[in-house]
Enzyme design. Sequence first.
Site, PDB file in Angstrom:
ATOM      1  N   THR A   6       0.845  -1.188   0.000  1.00 45.65           N
ATOM      2  CA  THR A   6       0.000   0.000   0.000  1.00 45.65           C
ATOM      3  C   THR A   6       0.875   1.230   0.000  1.00 45.65           C
ATOM      4  O   THR A   6       2.084   1.160   0.180  1.00 45.65           O
ATOM      5  CB  THR A   6      -0.951   0.033   1.211  1.00 45.65           C
ATOM      6  N   LYS A  38      -8.092   3.054   3.161  1.00 42.05           N
ATOM      7  CA  LYS A  38      -6.981   3.013   4.102  1.00 42.05           C
ATOM      8  C   LYS A  38      -6.734   4.351   4.772  1.00 42.05           C
ATOM      9  O   LYS A  38      -5.838   4.469   5.601  1.00 42.05           O
ATOM     10  CB  LYS A  38      -5.723   2.557   3.373  1.00 42.05           C
ATOM     11  N   GLY A  50      -4.189   7.237   8.463  1.00 43.68           N
ATOM     12  CA  GLY A  50      -4.039   6.217   7.439  1.00 43.68           C
ATOM     13  C   GLY A  50      -3.110   5.137   7.932  1.00 43.68           C
ATOM     14  O   GLY A  50      -2.240   5.388   8.763  1.00 43.68           O
ATOM     15  N   SER A 129       4.768   0.374   0.908  1.00 50.69           N
ATOM     16  CA  SER A 129       5.760  -0.010  -0.095  1.00 50.69           C
ATOM     17  C   SER A 129       6.052   1.108  -1.088  1.00 50.69           C
ATOM     18  O   SER A 129       7.174   1.245  -1.559  1.00 50.69           O
ATOM     19  CB  SER A 129       5.303  -1.263  -0.846  1.00 50.69           C
TER      20      SER A 129
END
Length: 176
Positions: A6, A38, A50, A129
């Site tokens: 994400t 998210k 988040g 990521s």
Amino acid sequence: MRIRSTTICAVRRDGKIAMAGDGQVTVDKTVMKHGARKVRAIADGKVLAGFAGSAADGITLLEKFEGKMSAYKDNVVRAAVELAKDWRQDRALRRLEALLIVGTPEHLFVLSGTGDVIEPDEGVAAIGSGGPYAQAAAMALLGHSSLDAAAIAQEALRIAGRIDIYTNDNVEVLSL
């Protein structure tokens, strides 16, 4: 801890904060979902938050943070520190695999299970990521454009999604 799959990016500019998150959920090498939420407005809409990492773990941490906001009368700094302390000391919480970004127009923090409460100097924070790509893009846009916080966060996620295979272009942006 390496959190993948994400990207969340938050930007503070001109007395406002915006947070963007992509919607991709990846299990191993398969995209399982394109539109996950998210990023959230919490604490009666006073804070943007988040998470990157396990959805159940991230939601648990969001709920714990919201409880800290209530316990400390909406003091986001104190709530962030107290959550990080609990997260580091509590055996069950320590096992949670997620990172959080929480922010208001005045403050922005990255929280981790190792007790980190980091308030970035530049007013930009990103996790997941694709976080490094989104952070670099947001910092460049912040320094070299007149875009508002929401436009910067959205464009940073779009750029990260073109580089990181665990980030998609289904971007949700929230602003305060």
